[in-house]
Scaffold this motif. Structure first.
Motif, PDB file in Angstrom:
ATOM      1  N   VAL A 198      47.178  37.013  30.850  1.00 40.08           N
ATOM      2  CA  VAL A 198      47.136  36.619  29.559  1.00 40.08           C
ATOM      3  C   VAL A 198      47.111  34.968  29.628  1.00 40.08           C
ATOM      4  CG1 VAL A 198      48.373  36.410  27.280  1.00 40.08           C
ATOM      5  CG2 VAL A 198      48.422  38.403  28.700  1.00 40.08           C
ATOM      6  N   GLY A 199      45.881  34.440  28.907  1.00 48.26           N
ATOM      7  CA  GLY A 199      45.660  33.010  28.861  1.00 48.26           C
ATOM      8  C   GLY A 199      45.476  32.192  29.961  1.00 48.26           C
ATOM      9  N   VAL A 200      44.917  32.822  31.325  1.00 41.78           N
ATOM     10  CA  VAL A 200      44.841  32.328  32.567  1.00 41.78           C
ATOM     11  C   VAL A 200      43.612  31.374  32.367  1.00 41.78           C
ATOM     12  CG1 VAL A 200      43.923  32.705  34.830  1.00 41.78           C
ATOM     13  CG2 VAL A 200      45.493  34.441  33.586  1.00 41.78           C
ATOM     14  N   GLN A 201      42.513  31.604  31.452  1.00 42.34           N
ATOM     15  CA  GLN A 201      41.539  30.507  31.471  1.00 42.34           C
ATOM     16  C   GLN A 201      42.136  29.468  30.712  1.00 42.34           C
ATOM     17  OE1 GLN A 201      37.154  31.923  31.005  1.00 42.34           O
ATOM     18  NE2 GLN A 201      38.491  33.812  30.258  1.00 42.34           N
ATOM     19  N   ILE A 221      41.880  45.314  45.156  1.00 43.08           N
ATOM     20  CA  ILE A 221      43.078  45.330  44.763  1.00 43.08           C
ATOM     21  C   ILE A 221      43.385  44.703  43.363  1.00 43.08           C
ATOM     22  CG2 ILE A 221      45.408  44.132  45.397  1.00 43.08           C
ATOM     23  CD1 ILE A 221      44.511  43.988  47.980  1.00 43.08           C
ATOM     24  N   VAL A 222      43.952  45.459  42.522  1.00 43.77           N
ATOM     25  CA  VAL A 222      44.209  45.157  40.987  1.00 43.77           C
ATOM     26  C   VAL A 222      45.467  44.125  41.155  1.00 43.77           C
ATOM     27  CG1 VAL A 222      44.875  45.545  38.694  1.00 43.77           C
ATOM     28  CG2 VAL A 222      42.857  46.684  39.962  1.00 43.77           C
ATOM     29  N   ILE A 223      45.571  43.140  40.654  1.00 44.38           N
ATOM     30  CA  ILE A 223      46.793  42.185  40.588  1.00 44.38           C
ATOM     31  C   ILE A 223      46.993  41.980  39.023  1.00 44.38           C
ATOM     32  CG2 ILE A 223      47.908  40.225  41.128  1.00 44.38           C
ATOM     33  CD1 ILE A 223      46.097  39.970  43.628  1.00 44.38           C
ATOM     34  N   ASP A 224      47.983  42.741  38.501  1.00 41.65           N
ATOM     35  CA  ASP A 224      48.378  42.518  37.203  1.00 41.65           C
ATOM     36  C   ASP A 224      49.425  41.548  36.853  1.00 41.65           C
ATOM     37  OD1 ASP A 224      48.156  42.952  34.464  1.00 41.65           O
ATOM     38  OD2 ASP A 224      48.823  45.167  34.376  1.00 41.65           O
ATOM     39  N   ASP A 225      49.478  40.855  35.585  1.00 44.39           N
ATOM     40  CA  ASP A 225      50.064  39.960  35.133  1.00 44.39           C
ATOM     41  C   ASP A 225      50.113  38.728  36.125  1.00 44.39           C
ATOM     42  OD1 ASP A 225      51.373  41.521  33.214  1.00 44.39           O
ATOM     43  OD2 ASP A 225      52.604  42.465  34.340  1.00 44.39           O
ATOM     44  N   ILE A 226      48.944  38.185  36.359  1.00 44.66           N
ATOM     45  CA  ILE A 226      48.490  37.207  37.291  1.00 44.66           C
ATOM     46  C   ILE A 226      48.788  35.691  36.471  1.00 44.66           C
ATOM     47  CG2 ILE A 226      46.173  36.786  36.170  1.00 44.66           C
ATOM     48  CD1 ILE A 226      47.374  36.734  40.085  1.00 44.66           C
ATOM     49  N   HIS A 227      49.158  36.012  35.211  1.00 39.87           N
ATOM     50  CA  HIS A 227      49.710  34.621  34.476  1.00 39.87           C
ATOM     51  C   HIS A 227      50.854  34.187  34.999  1.00 39.87           C
ATOM     52  CE1 HIS A 227      50.266  38.148  32.193  1.00 39.87           C
ATOM     53  NE2 HIS A 227      51.952  37.613  31.833  1.00 39.87           N
ATOM     54  N   LEU A 277      38.301  38.472  36.821  1.00 36.03           N
ATOM     55  CA  LEU A 277      39.476  37.971  35.867  1.00 36.03           C
ATOM     56  C   LEU A 277      39.517  38.718  34.658  1.00 36.03           C
ATOM     57  CD1 LEU A 277      42.247  36.483  35.306  1.00 36.03           C
ATOM     58  CD2 LEU A 277      40.712  34.592  34.992  1.00 36.03           C
ATOM     59  N   VAL A 278      40.438  39.613  34.398  1.00 38.25           N
ATOM     60  CA  VAL A 278      40.230  40.396  33.068  1.00 38.25           C
ATOM     61  C   VAL A 278      41.419  39.580  32.097  1.00 38.25           C
ATOM     62  CG1 VAL A 278      40.632  42.213  31.673  1.00 38.25           C
ATOM     63  CG2 VAL A 278      39.644  42.554  33.881  1.00 38.25           C
ATOM     64  N   ASP A 279      40.875  38.888  31.157  1.00 41.05           N
ATOM     65  CA  ASP A 279      41.817  37.651  30.674  1.00 41.05           C
ATOM     66  C   ASP A 279      41.757  38.168  29.043  1.00 41.05           C
ATOM     67  OD1 ASP A 279      43.539  35.596  29.963  1.00 41.05           O
ATOM     68  OD2 ASP A 279      42.104  34.023  30.668  1.00 41.05           O
ATOM     69  N   ALA A 280      42.876  38.426  28.419  1.00 36.81           N
ATOM     70  CA  ALA A 280      42.664  38.895  27.386  1.00 36.81           C
ATOM     71  C   ALA A 280      44.065  38.628  26.593  1.00 36.81           C
ATOM     72  CB  ALA A 280      42.328  40.160  27.205  1.00 36.81           C
ATOM     73  N   TYR A 281      44.409  38.703  25.287  1.00 39.65           N
ATOM     74  CA  TYR A 281      45.654  38.559  24.637  1.00 39.65           C
ATOM     75  C   TYR A 281      46.404  39.982  25.102  1.00 39.65           C
ATOM     76  CZ  TYR A 281      43.552  35.034  21.616  1.00 39.65           C
ATOM     77  OH  TYR A 281      43.068  33.783  21.312  1.00 39.65           O
TER      78      TYR A 281
END
Length: 373
Positions: A223-226, A185-191, A95-99
């Motif tokens: 963004v902000g998933v965690q 599989i890259v899933i972008d905008d998971i938020h 999970l790449v979670d960043a601003y």
């Protein structure tokens, strides 16, 4: 007179043809540098063509191998390329979670591009069954995506029909994954799966479903998933779904540039010097960014890579079209930037003007919030 189409490349990486163009598209060639005197000798037509080449070049600078990007790629490789488990085992996810505005989507796609090429170079362009080999795919979600929408996005990437219910779409997508030997599989905008904190269990359930159905490594970008508790709350034992997802997912991030210490300032200077070398302006000079605009650009971008590059791209466009052919504070003050960067700008500018902050290496500043001796 032959028409000049330019080097704009319009494609969507969420479709296989567009993704193949991103993976295998030719590297752009930096336009030749010309002086003001040389530009004055250009015919009107040739000047239009040259300026068009410069404009599209400046709009597409990057990705740049910053320390943040290289660290992220190393971590992704460690997770993705160690996932050699058989199909009966669930592969850990990332999970790449960043601003927003840090270039995380671009960075992850750059890793995907490198992995795609590596796998094809090793195993060949086609699978043993004769299908095209597609080692990694990229999809992006939209608001309120449900399970069916997730499966439809994967089918749409492969060019498959998107009719039917969620299970039908899943079967169709899994067949494509297996036949084309997709391993990630890259899933972008998971938020978009969890707009509110209360939806964290629903989000975990949907992502758990994906990991159970698709025998691949899932790379989530959001963004902000965690902050929504998806990785944390399960460890308290309150929610089995969250606990399972948290145990199967490794959080990663892409931090902004910071200038609170010497290492951060050196990294910022290196970035500006790298970008400066890539600019094609008649009046460009050594130190234009890294020396004369270092603090200014840091304050206006707040250390966010995407904000910085948008600012520089627009500045170059204005410099070309006005004939100024260089970047300086007077010109850059006329350039608009994204709302988030502009909102945070005043505080940073105040700190820099007060001597509490600098982006230049070798200059000691007192810690912010404390009075200097």
């Amino acid at each position: 007179m032959e028409p000049f189409e330019g080097d704009d490349r319009q494609y969507s990486p969420t479709r296989l043809p567009g993704w193949m163009q991103e993976v295998y598209g030719p590297d752009r060639v930096q336009p030749k540098h010309h002086t003001q005197a040389q530009l004055a000798d250009f015919s009107p037509r040739n000047l239009l063509v040259y300026n068009d080449k410069r404009e599209v070049w400046h709009a597409n600078i990057g990705p740049i191998d910053t320390p943040q990007l290289l660290s992220l790629h190393e971590s992704l490789a460690e997770i993705v390329e160690s996932n050699r488990q058989d199909g009966d085992k669930t592969k850990p996810a990332a999970l790449v979670d960043a601003y927003p505005g840090l270039g995380k989507s671009t960075a992850v796609r750059a890793y995907g591009r490198a992995l795609f090429r590596k796998q094809v170079a090793l195993r060949g362009e086609t699978t043993p069954s004769g299908d095209r080999r597609v080692p990694i795919i990229y999809i992006a979600l939209s608001g309120n995506t449900q399970i069916r929408g997730l499966n439809a996005a994967i089918c749409r990437f492969y060019g498959l029909p998107v009719t039917g219910d969620a299970d039908t779409l899943a079967e169709r997508a899994v067949d494509a994954v297996l036949s084309m030997k997709t391993s990630a599989i890259v899933i972008d905008d998971i938020h978009f799966l969890a707009r509110a904190r209360s939806n964290s269990v629903r989000m975990a359930n949907q992502l758990k479903y994906l990991s159970n159905v698709f025998p691949v490594t899932l790379i989530y970008v959001g963004v902000g998933v965690q902050r929504r508790g998806v990785l944390r709350e399960g460890f308290s034992g309150r929610e089995t779904e969250l606990a399972q997802f948290g145990r199967r997912t490794t959080p990663l991030t892409l931090p902004p540039f910071q200038v609170e210490d010497e290492l951060g300032r050196q990294q910022w200077q290196t970035l500006l010097k790298t970008v400066e070398q890539k600019l094609v302006l008649a009046e460009k000079y050594t130190g234009m960014l890294a020396r004369d605009l270092s603090d200014y650009l840091y304050a206006r971008s707040t250390g966010h890579f995407a904000s910085l590059m948008s600012l520089i791209n627009r500045g170059c466009l204005r410099a070309i079209r006005t004939g100024h052919e260089r970047l300086d504070k007077d010109l850059m003050d006329q350039v608009k930037n994204d709302a988030a960067a502009e909102e945070a700008r005043k505080e940073l500018e105040s700190a820099i003007e007060a001597g509490l902050l600098t982006s230049r290496p070798g200059q000691h500043t007192p810690k912010r919030g404390r009075k200097s001796a």
